[in-house]
Design an enzyme around this catalytic site. Sequence first.
Site, PDB file in Angstrom:
ATOM      1  N   ARG A 100      -7.198  17.984   9.193  1.00 53.76           N
ATOM      2  CA  ARG A 100      -6.429  16.846   9.676  1.00 53.76           C
ATOM      3  C   ARG A 100      -7.307  15.880  10.446  1.00 53.76           C
ATOM      4  NH1 ARG A 100      -1.399  17.369  13.725  1.00 53.76           N
ATOM      5  NH2 ARG A 100      -3.037  16.996  15.258  1.00 53.76           N
TER       6      ARG A 100
ATOM      7  N   ARG B 117       3.297  11.801   8.997  1.00 55.11           N
ATOM      8  CA  ARG B 117       2.254  12.736   9.410  1.00 55.11           C
ATOM      9  C   ARG B 117       2.158  12.708  10.928  1.00 55.11           C
ATOM     10  NH1 ARG B 117       1.536  15.875   5.489  1.00 55.11           N
ATOM     11  NH2 ARG B 117      -0.404  16.586   6.444  1.00 55.11           N
TER      12      ARG B 117
ATOM     13  N   HIS C 132      11.722   6.548  16.547  1.00 54.21           N
ATOM     14  CA  HIS C 132      12.357   7.810  16.179  1.00 54.21           C
ATOM     15  C   HIS C 132      13.873   7.603  16.110  1.00 54.21           C
ATOM     16  CE1 HIS C 132      12.902  12.113  15.773  1.00 54.21           C
ATOM     17  NE2 HIS C 132      13.873  12.028  16.660  1.00 54.21           N
TER      18      HIS C 132
END
Lengths: 227, 227
Positions: free
Chosen positions: B73, B99, B117
Amino acid sequence: MWSLKLSDMTKIGVLISGSGSNLQSIIEAIKVGEIGAEIAVVISNDETAYGLTRATDNGIPVKVIKHGDYAERQEFDKELVRVLRECEVELVVLAGFMRVVGTVLLEAFPDRVINIHPAILPAFPGTDGQAQAFVYGVKLAGCTVHFVDEKIDHGPIIIQAAVPVLSGDSESDLKARILRCEHKIFPYAIALYCSGKLHIDGRRVIIDGVDDVLLAQQSLISCPGLN
Amino acid sequence: MWSLKLSDMTKIGVLISGSGSNLQSIIEAIKVGEIGAEIAVVISNDETAYGLTRATDNGIPVKVIKHGDYAERQEFDKELVRVLRECEVELVVLAGFMRVVGTVLLEAFPDRVINIHPAILPAFPGTDGQAQAFVYGVKLAGCTVHFVDEKIDHGPIIIQAAVPVLSGDSESDLKARILRCEHKIFPYAIALYCSGKLHIDGRRVIIDGVDDVLLAQQSLISCPGLN
């Protein structure tokens, strides 16, 4: 799914521990006919609670049941149930009652115990939800009226409302703004309950016969002067 | 406490994974002059993301960086940072980027990564906040724009907004209502950032020079037609 239809003039029992400002808002809403109910008894676990004076001033019977007098929580709960039944209470309202109610009370009044919590649940359950929210740095805070189940601040939600957190707010400013909000939605939720408009369907509370826009207005508290 | 003052015309990089409807709302807000910024690059980790088409249609440079092409990552994050720096990006906007961003990106852009969000945080973090809220049975749902830190959906909150959950709502009704709300507050939060009005003070985001009432109106989305 089942309906929570009560008698035409629902007898409610209000449990308090402190100043009883939410109790006052319920008393006022009953006086002006917004709630089809009568308060059969106000019970406090603290004999110094000012809410007892508010009740007496309004001719409402009061009872002090000190939790310290009982070795087991179950025994305390049993005494609560005994008094509530003696007063023929149909709906138990926790209005700043600082004791966790147990299964003894919940089984005696299934789906008939409601509570108000000063946060937009499931955020900030437990003690001092307003302070938790303030410290976290949220931009929206609020309050929740919900049915009480075995878990703390967890049961099916009847109504929630939001208020803004302002840049210059102190913790007490926020607490006061949330409290004013509580005084609006708690009597409203009790009125919905007493008029038989609430149905529990799993975790969802269905509200019958109330315009969605009206409900939304109750939830999204507009604050022209940020009152 | 320090100010997040950027250049007069902030260069922003938008990271997406899907349809890019939030990207579109940012593009529109820039076009009408509500945000003093230009989008220097749109990066997707998925080459089929429709948001890439939206960007290209608006003359914005695009770049695909597939996470599957990187064993670690960190390597993926390093390539993100390389491209963002190459495009002289000052503010990184996560707009449906699926991600988790790591410390490599966060250390390269300290307090310069923001995310939206679809829940009133700290309630319902993680995947599919709208579905979590729907299943829980809340009466208020909403969305949050926040700075990104090492924990998921956790950093200091810039702005939050609430929408009602209506009795007849399906999960997709609620999701659509929250999305319309996202399209309002995300560009607004970016505009506040780009105009240097945001200051981070611990977990609190201070917003300078904006009327409290205006801010509250953004948060408590009124919905006359329940749009």
